[in-house]
Design an enzyme around this catalytic site. Structure first.
Site, short mmCIF file in Angstrom:
data_model
loop_
_atom_site.label_atom_id
_atom_site.label_comp_id
_atom_site.label_asym_id
_atom_site.label_seq_id
_atom_site.Cartn_x
_atom_site.Cartn_y
_atom_site.Cartn_z
N SER A 177 11.81 3.91 -1.17
CA SER A 177 11.55 5.06 -2.02
C SER A 177 12.78 5.30 -2.90
O SER A 177 13.29 4.35 -3.48
CB SER A 177 11.18 6.27 -1.16
OG SER A 177 10.52 7.25 -1.90
N ASP A 439 0.34 2.40 -3.06
CA ASP A 439 1.40 3.37 -3.30
C ASP A 439 1.47 3.73 -4.79
O ASP A 439 1.75 2.86 -5.62
CB ASP A 439 2.73 2.78 -2.84
CG ASP A 439 3.91 3.69 -3.11
OD1 ASP A 439 3.69 4.92 -3.29
OD2 ASP A 439 5.04 3.19 -3.14
N HIS A 464 3.18 3.28 0.71
CA HIS A 464 4.59 3.54 0.43
C HIS A 464 5.48 3.04 1.57
O HIS A 464 5.35 3.49 2.71
CB HIS A 464 4.76 5.05 0.24
CG HIS A 464 6.01 5.47 -0.44
ND1 HIS A 464 6.32 5.09 -1.73
CD2 HIS A 464 7.03 6.26 -0.04
CE1 HIS A 464 7.46 5.64 -2.08
NE2 HIS A 464 7.93 6.34 -1.07
#
Length: 499
Positions: A177, A439, A464
């Site tokens: 991320s 994602d 994700h």
């Protein structure tokens, strides 16, 4: 209560919940109702050491000698060749770093195989790493990705000295991320310190109006069932209809378990925007973490689409409310708090003891000052309607941090970030970019490349940071294969001739 998501994970996981990251603060919870998600991640295992590093406050000002204590974790259980063994660095993100992940996750599997010394450095201003006395807007000026990258560089230099590491002990950075972005940028900015990086689900393009986010959400629902998308669209339209008269408004209060009656907010466009954004955020959160092996998100696309198809629950709006209740139950919250001014007041609290100091105030500042990333829906014909355009999010920046944080500031901030790091044309070598097709953040990342220096892995059907979690026997074959490819990439890095 459940507050609207100012940036819409976020997290953001931040998005990934892996390694303490809140995955971009989708579905932030500011109240203390229900169990804390981080409580799931606070277990400390035997070989992990919790330590503190004297870090500079301001890497941009050599006249400022102020320092602070930055938390980090060490696991040296696998480090069997101190003369040439590799060093793995897990980069902390927009949430509390957690010791549990020093013994879990795919990166630990790689560490065991390659005999790596493992570090995790908590990001400044998150978790227990407090550079300043409070979270005032002035103090948050020290919270930037550039300062965080310099923290990492100084940390690497210090650990090289402390552990008597040489150039034969190659550092490889990992992040998912926002830390995935940092992992790439760390190699870009400090290639002489970090030999390579694995960047998972990291957005590289800063963008204010991230409208593509909900496009991916819709596409993911569509892939399960086209009817699911139509049911959601019809349900959102029915919410609009119910808001037009008193009986309908009271029905919304009951169905969606609102903390405050919507009748009082019907003329407040910001309240209504936050209500719609929160309801849409239920679907965004489920899609972002769909079947990703994380410990916190158990609801799947299949489940919410099955609920939306269940006519025994009533009209589409009633099924939409049932999805909302599913998410609230999962998150341990009692009511949906959508009132704009109430949340802004919470977000203005600068104390480290406040609920929003869990990362909400800090990460939202970073979006206002560097990245944007606002997940919008601004047209009546869109599945989630037109109630939360980009102006809604820019207004939050101004109301929370002050008048100077307006649209012009955001334009300059995003331009600066993309100029500084190269956006989707990074000048990186030895960085592997990994994304999942489910994602939504992959739309701001590097998913394909013809350049051998910027290899990519795009995993169909995964969400994700899915590749970062502890592997399971029933993982998708394509996810298993991606982990094999990542390990092969690490092997190649460790076999390269020294520069």
């Amino acid at each position: 209560m459940r507050s609207f998501s100012t940036v819409a994970i976020l997290l953001a996981c931040l998005g990934c919940q892996v390694y303490g990251d809140r995955s971009f603060w989708r579905g932030k919870k500011f109240s203390q109702d229900g169990p804390s998600r981080n409580a799931l991640l606070r277990e400390v295992s035997g070989d992990v050491k919790t330590l503190w590093f004297d870090q500079l406050l301001d890497h941009n000002d050599p006249t400022n000698a102020a320092t602070w204590k930055q938390r980090y974790y060490v696991n040296d259980a696998y480090f069997d060749d101190r003369t040439s063994g590799p060093v793995f660095l897990m980069i902390g993100g927009e949430g509390e770093a957690t010791a549990r992940w020093m013994n879990e996750g795919a990166w630990i599997r790689y560490a065991k195989e390659h005999g790596a010394l493992c570090f995790q450095l908590e990001h400044r201003f998150y978790g227990k790493s407090h550079p300043t006395g409070d979270l005032s807007t002035a103090n948050l000026g020290y919270l930037t990705s550039e300062q965080a990258l310099a923290d990492l560089a100084y940390f690497v230099e210090a650990m090289n000295e402390k552990y008597q590491l040489t150039e034969r002990n190659r550092w490889i950075a990992f992040g998912g991320s926002y830390p995935g972005s940092l992992a790439a940028w760390l190699r870009e900015k400090y290639p002489y310190l970090v030999h390579g990086s694995v960047s998972s689900s990291g957005p590289l393009l800063a963008k204010i109006d991230f409208k593509e986010y909900f496009q991916v959400v819709v596409n993911s629902l569509q892939s399960y069932s086209p009817q699911c998308v139509e049911d959601v669209r019809n349900a959102m339209g029915q919410v609009e209809t119910l808001l037009k008269h008193m009986i309908g408004q009271r029905s919304i209060n009951e169905k969606f378990k609102l903390c405050d009656p919507v009748e009082k907010s019907i003329s407040n466009s910001l309240d209504i925007a936050s209500l719609f954004e929160a309801v849409a955020g239920n679907f965004a959160g489920v899609v972002q973490y769909n079947k990703d092996n994380s410990p916190h998100a158990k609801i799947t696309i299949d489940q919410i689409c099955d609920v939306m198809a269940n006519q025994s629950l009533g009209a589409p709006v009633s099924r939409l409310a049932a999805v909302n209740e599913m998410v609230m139950t999962q998150d341990g919250v009692k009511c949906l708090d959508y009132v704009y001014d109430k949340t802004v007041k919470q977000m203005q609290n600068t104390s480290w003891e406040s609920d929003v100091a869990n990362g909400a105030r800090q990460w939202t500042y970073q979006t206002c000052n560097e990245f944007g990333f606002y997940q919008t829906s601004d047209k009546p014909d869109l599945v989630f309607g037109d109630r939360f355009p980009v102006e809604f999010f820019v207004q939050q920046c101004t109301d929370i941090y002050g008048k100077k944080f307006d649209d012009r500031t955001l334009d300059r901030a995003v331009y600066r970030t993309n100029t500084n790091y190269g956006a989707l044309n990074p000048s990186t070598t030895n960085v592997l970019y990994v994304h999942g097709s489910i994602d939504p953040w992959h739309r701001l990342g590097l998913t394909e490349s013809n350049d051998i220096n910027t290899p990519t892995i795009f995993i169909e059907g995964t969400a994700h940071c899915a590749n970062m979690y502890e592997p399971k026997d029933d993982d998708f074959p394509q996810l298993k294969n991606a982990r094999v490819q990542i390990n092969s990439f690490i092997e190649r890095l460790l076999q390269q001739d020294l520069d």
